[in-house]
Write a protein that holds these residues in place. Sequence first.
Motif, PDB file in Angstrom:
ATOM      1  N   SER A  80     -47.295 -57.108 -70.812  1.00 34.46           N
ATOM      2  CA  SER A  80     -48.236 -57.966 -70.096  1.00 34.46           C
ATOM      3  C   SER A  80     -47.627 -59.355 -70.050  1.00 34.46           C
ATOM      4  CB  SER A  80     -49.589 -58.006 -70.809  1.00 34.46           C
ATOM      5  OG  SER A  80     -49.448 -58.594 -72.092  1.00 34.46           O
ATOM      6  N   GLY A  81     -48.129 -60.171 -69.196  1.00 36.22           N
ATOM      7  CA  GLY A  81     -47.612 -61.530 -69.130  1.00 36.22           C
ATOM      8  C   GLY A  81     -48.266 -62.448 -70.137  1.00 36.22           C
ATOM      9  N   LYS A  82     -49.295 -61.966 -70.838  1.00 34.08           N
ATOM     10  CA  LYS A  82     -50.016 -62.789 -71.803  1.00 34.08           C
ATOM     11  C   LYS A  82     -50.589 -61.890 -72.891  1.00 34.08           C
ATOM     12  CE  LYS A  82     -54.183 -64.063 -70.939  1.00 34.08           C
ATOM     13  NZ  LYS A  82     -55.351 -64.777 -70.379  1.00 34.08           N
ATOM     14  N   GLY A  83     -51.048 -62.503 -73.968  1.00 35.54           N
ATOM     15  CA  GLY A  83     -51.675 -61.741 -75.033  1.00 35.54           C
ATOM     16  C   GLY A  83     -53.168 -61.574 -74.795  1.00 35.54           C
ATOM     17  N   GLY A  84     -53.780 -60.708 -75.585  1.00 36.04           N
ATOM     18  CA  GLY A  84     -55.232 -60.570 -75.538  1.00 36.04           C
ATOM     19  C   GLY A  84     -55.775 -59.664 -74.458  1.00 36.04           C
ATOM     20  N   VAL A  85     -54.914 -58.863 -73.825  1.00 40.45           N
ATOM     21  CA  VAL A  85     -55.409 -57.980 -72.759  1.00 40.45           C
ATOM     22  C   VAL A  85     -55.457 -56.513 -73.195  1.00 40.45           C
ATOM     23  CG1 VAL A  85     -54.673 -59.531 -70.910  1.00 40.45           C
ATOM     24  CG2 VAL A  85     -53.102 -57.768 -71.725  1.00 40.45           C
ATOM     25  N   GLY A  86     -55.135 -56.228 -74.460  1.00 32.80           N
ATOM     26  CA  GLY A  86     -55.239 -54.867 -74.978  1.00 32.80           C
ATOM     27  C   GLY A  86     -53.957 -54.071 -74.927  1.00 32.80           C
ATOM     28  N   LYS A  87     -52.832 -54.762 -74.922  1.00 34.78           N
ATOM     29  CA  LYS A  87     -51.530 -54.096 -74.792  1.00 34.78           C
ATOM     30  C   LYS A  87     -51.225 -53.177 -75.973  1.00 34.78           C
ATOM     31  CE  LYS A  87     -48.254 -56.971 -75.185  1.00 34.78           C
ATOM     32  NZ  LYS A  87     -48.074 -56.621 -76.625  1.00 34.78           N
ATOM     33  N   SER A 198     -33.648 -60.268 -74.116  1.00 27.82           N
ATOM     34  CA  SER A 198     -32.631 -59.659 -74.978  1.00 27.82           C
ATOM     35  C   SER A 198     -32.958 -58.199 -75.261  1.00 27.82           C
ATOM     36  CB  SER A 198     -32.518 -60.433 -76.293  1.00 27.82           C
ATOM     37  OG  SER A 198     -32.094 -61.759 -76.056  1.00 27.82           O
ATOM     38  N   MET A 199     -34.240 -57.931 -75.510  1.00 30.70           N
ATOM     39  CA  MET A 199     -34.686 -56.571 -75.786  1.00 30.70           C
ATOM     40  C   MET A 199     -34.401 -55.656 -74.598  1.00 30.70           C
ATOM     41  SD  MET A 199     -36.401 -54.393 -77.725  1.00 30.70           S
ATOM     42  CE  MET A 199     -37.374 -52.897 -77.541  1.00 30.70           C
ATOM     43  N   VAL A 200     -34.745 -56.119 -73.407  1.00 24.84           N
ATOM     44  CA  VAL A 200     -34.588 -55.302 -72.208  1.00 24.84           C
ATOM     45  C   VAL A 200     -33.118 -55.093 -71.873  1.00 24.84           C
ATOM     46  CG1 VAL A 200     -34.955 -55.285 -69.708  1.00 24.84           C
ATOM     47  CG2 VAL A 200     -36.842 -55.841 -71.238  1.00 24.84           C
ATOM     48  N   GLN A 201     -32.306 -56.124 -72.058  1.00 23.57           N
ATOM     49  CA  GLN A 201     -30.886 -56.011 -71.719  1.00 23.57           C
ATOM     50  C   GLN A 201     -30.147 -55.091 -72.682  1.00 23.57           C
ATOM     51  OE1 GLN A 201     -29.690 -60.145 -71.655  1.00 23.57           O
ATOM     52  NE2 GLN A 201     -29.930 -60.287 -69.423  1.00 23.57           N
ATOM     53  N   LYS A 202     -30.489 -55.149 -73.966  1.00 17.47           N
ATOM     54  CA  LYS A 202     -29.776 -54.344 -74.957  1.00 17.47           C
ATOM     55  C   LYS A 202     -30.289 -52.907 -75.000  1.00 17.47           C
ATOM     56  CE  LYS A 202     -28.156 -54.284 -79.729  1.00 17.47           C
ATOM     57  NZ  LYS A 202     -28.095 -55.001 -81.021  1.00 17.47           N
ATOM     58  N   HIS A 203     -31.607 -52.747 -74.839  1.00 19.64           N
ATOM     59  CA  HIS A 203     -32.223 -51.422 -74.932  1.00 19.64           C
ATOM     60  C   HIS A 203     -32.952 -51.151 -73.621  1.00 19.64           C
ATOM     61  CE1 HIS A 203     -31.389 -51.542 -79.242  1.00 19.64           C
ATOM     62  NE2 HIS A 203     -31.944 -52.744 -79.259  1.00 19.64           N
ATOM     63  N   LYS A 204     -32.220 -50.769 -72.635  1.00 21.32           N
ATOM     64  CA  LYS A 204     -32.745 -50.646 -71.274  1.00 21.32           C
ATOM     65  C   LYS A 204     -33.875 -49.605 -71.182  1.00 21.32           C
ATOM     66  CE  LYS A 204     -31.819 -51.777 -66.845  1.00 21.32           C
ATOM     67  NZ  LYS A 204     -31.543 -53.113 -66.337  1.00 21.32           N
ATOM     68  N   PRO A 205     -35.119 -50.034 -70.973  1.00 25.47           N
ATOM     69  CA  PRO A 205     -36.201 -49.058 -70.782  1.00 25.47           C
ATOM     70  C   PRO A 205     -36.021 -48.308 -69.466  1.00 25.47           C
ATOM     71  CG  PRO A 205     -37.054 -51.254 -71.337  1.00 25.47           C
ATOM     72  CD  PRO A 205     -35.613 -51.421 -70.981  1.00 25.47           C
ATOM     73  N   VAL A 206     -36.517 -47.057 -69.440  1.00 21.89           N
ATOM     74  CA  VAL A 206     -36.459 -46.307 -68.182  1.00 21.89           C
ATOM     75  C   VAL A 206     -37.524 -46.801 -67.222  1.00 21.89           C
ATOM     76  CG1 VAL A 206     -35.479 -44.247 -69.245  1.00 21.89           C
ATOM     77  CG2 VAL A 206     -37.969 -44.471 -69.083  1.00 21.89           C
ATOM     78  N   GLY A 207     -38.543 -47.465 -67.747  1.00 23.10           N
ATOM     79  CA  GLY A 207     -39.602 -47.990 -66.907  1.00 23.10           C
ATOM     80  C   GLY A 207     -40.572 -48.822 -67.721  1.00 23.10           C
ATOM     81  N   ALA A 208     -41.448 -49.521 -67.021  1.00 17.58           N
ATOM     82  CA  ALA A 208     -42.411 -50.398 -67.687  1.00 17.58           C
ATOM     83  C   ALA A 208     -43.819 -50.139 -67.169  1.00 17.58           C
ATOM     84  CB  ALA A 208     -42.044 -51.868 -67.476  1.00 17.58           C
ATOM     85  N   VAL A 209     -44.767 -50.072 -68.108  1.00 18.26           N
ATOM     86  CA  VAL A 209     -46.191 -50.002 -67.785  1.00 18.26           C
ATOM     87  C   VAL A 209     -46.762 -51.399 -67.988  1.00 18.26           C
ATOM     88  CG1 VAL A 209     -48.436 -49.062 -68.461  1.00 18.26           C
ATOM     89  CG2 VAL A 209     -46.408 -47.583 -68.456  1.00 18.26           C
ATOM     90  N   ILE A 210     -47.392 -51.944 -66.962  1.00 17.27           N
ATOM     91  CA  ILE A 210     -47.956 -53.289 -67.048  1.00 17.27           C
ATOM     92  C   ILE A 210     -49.469 -53.175 -67.202  1.00 17.27           C
ATOM     93  CG2 ILE A 210     -48.117 -55.551 -65.950  1.00 17.27           C
ATOM     94  CD1 ILE A 210     -45.253 -54.648 -66.561  1.00 17.27           C
ATOM     95  N   ILE A 211     -50.022 -53.925 -68.154  1.00 17.24           N
ATOM     96  CA  ILE A 211     -51.462 -53.896 -68.394  1.00 17.24           C
ATOM     97  C   ILE A 211     -52.062 -55.264 -68.102  1.00 17.24           C
ATOM     98  CG2 ILE A 211     -51.056 -54.323 -70.867  1.00 17.24           C
ATOM     99  CD1 ILE A 211     -53.708 -52.854 -71.417  1.00 17.24           C
ATOM    100  N   SER A 212     -53.252 -55.248 -67.515  1.00 19.49           N
ATOM    101  CA  SER A 212     -53.957 -56.485 -67.201  1.00 19.49           C
ATOM    102  C   SER A 212     -55.454 -56.218 -67.230  1.00 19.49           C
ATOM    103  CB  SER A 212     -53.551 -56.994 -65.809  1.00 19.49           C
ATOM    104  OG  SER A 212     -54.304 -58.141 -65.444  1.00 19.49           O
ATOM    105  N   THR A 213     -56.244 -57.265 -67.413  1.00 13.90           N
ATOM    106  CA  THR A 213     -57.676 -57.161 -67.165  1.00 13.90           C
ATOM    107  C   THR A 213     -57.897 -57.458 -65.677  1.00 13.90           C
ATOM    108  OG1 THR A 213     -58.118 -59.509 -67.608  1.00 13.90           O
ATOM    109  CG2 THR A 213     -58.147 -58.003 -69.495  1.00 13.90           C
ATOM    110  N   PRO A 214     -59.112 -57.222 -65.162  1.00 16.06           N
ATOM    111  CA  PRO A 214     -59.359 -57.503 -63.743  1.00 16.06           C
ATOM    112  C   PRO A 214     -59.380 -59.000 -63.415  1.00 16.06           C
ATOM    113  CG  PRO A 214     -60.992 -55.958 -64.642  1.00 16.06           C
ATOM    114  CD  PRO A 214     -60.259 -56.550 -65.793  1.00 16.06           C
ATOM    115  N   GLN A 215     -59.413 -59.840 -64.437  1.00 14.23           N
ATOM    116  CA  GLN A 215     -59.539 -61.287 -64.247  1.00 14.23           C
ATOM    117  C   GLN A 215     -58.339 -61.862 -63.499  1.00 14.23           C
ATOM    118  OE1 GLN A 215     -59.676 -63.391 -67.941  1.00 14.23           O
ATOM    119  NE2 GLN A 215     -60.538 -65.255 -67.069  1.00 14.23           N
TER     120      GLN A 215
END
Length: 324
Positions: A80-87, A198-215
Amino acid sequence: MTDFNTFSDAIIAVVGSRASGLKVADDAVSLMLDVSGLSEEQRAEIETEVRAAVEKVGARSVRIMLTAERIVPRLIAVASGKGGVGKSTLSTNLAIAMARTGRSVGLVDADIYGPSQARLMGVEGVKPEADGKIMIPVMGAGGVPFLSMGQLVNPGQAIAWRGPMAGTALSQLVDAKWGAVRDIIVDMPPGTGDIQLSMVQKHKPVGAVIISTPQDLALMDAMRAISFFESAKVPIIGLVENMAGYLCPHCGEMSDPFGSGGAEAAAKELGIPFLGRIPLDINIRIESDAGTPPALGEGPISDAYSAIAQRVATWIDSPKDTVA
């Protein structure tokens, strides 16, 4: 019929993280057993112990597939781009829901400054062991092996680490002894800074799930997270809308304290899959705090997590970046 958790607990008690891919259908059990590093006698002994333990709790038949192949797990980032959204809650329940379908799933709590998976997984205070310098995951709720940043410090201690130190610790979690685990859900730190890069570059995920509230404000930050992964050439699996509506337990009226449908509309606008929505429900908080995530049980909340897990699994297994 004896439930999934009963069989899972019986297997974990005997072999811990060596077991994966548990499937239960009509009291018939199948699983994969990592026998790497064991002699023929040890392999036979551990297989016999697993069969005896599972049959003792009611299995009609047990099918065990032995493997000694070193598997390089695929990483699925939950961000998520911020904390507190239930990630973190989503990461936990996504891993458990995927494991309940028989997939070999692990969980990494990479949320450096707010690690919470140990409590969510019901093993707070349990320290991981190590094989030399390689960490061995702890077995958590639902038989999901996991490692957390919070296990590397004392409970309640602030993690005031600079980027390089945090990056090294994260690598220890990812490069652990995962055995037969095929997919690892990674609960990413909130934001889009140096540690995440750094995390993404060294340990390349196959994909990303993005979570957000409706706000709207949360969606703005989610857009930044999507942009971050796209710039890092990590495909977006889809968008999840959390805290999507609140059903009052007293009057039965539905309200939308964070708005409604914002994440689904954003996904459509961006041309990415909408994976589903999770309502604002007090039982999620109660069960999560108790270390029994709702994906372990039955009912509407468990079904919602299962539906999202199925869409993620379909995306992972598909040669195309699409979700049915």
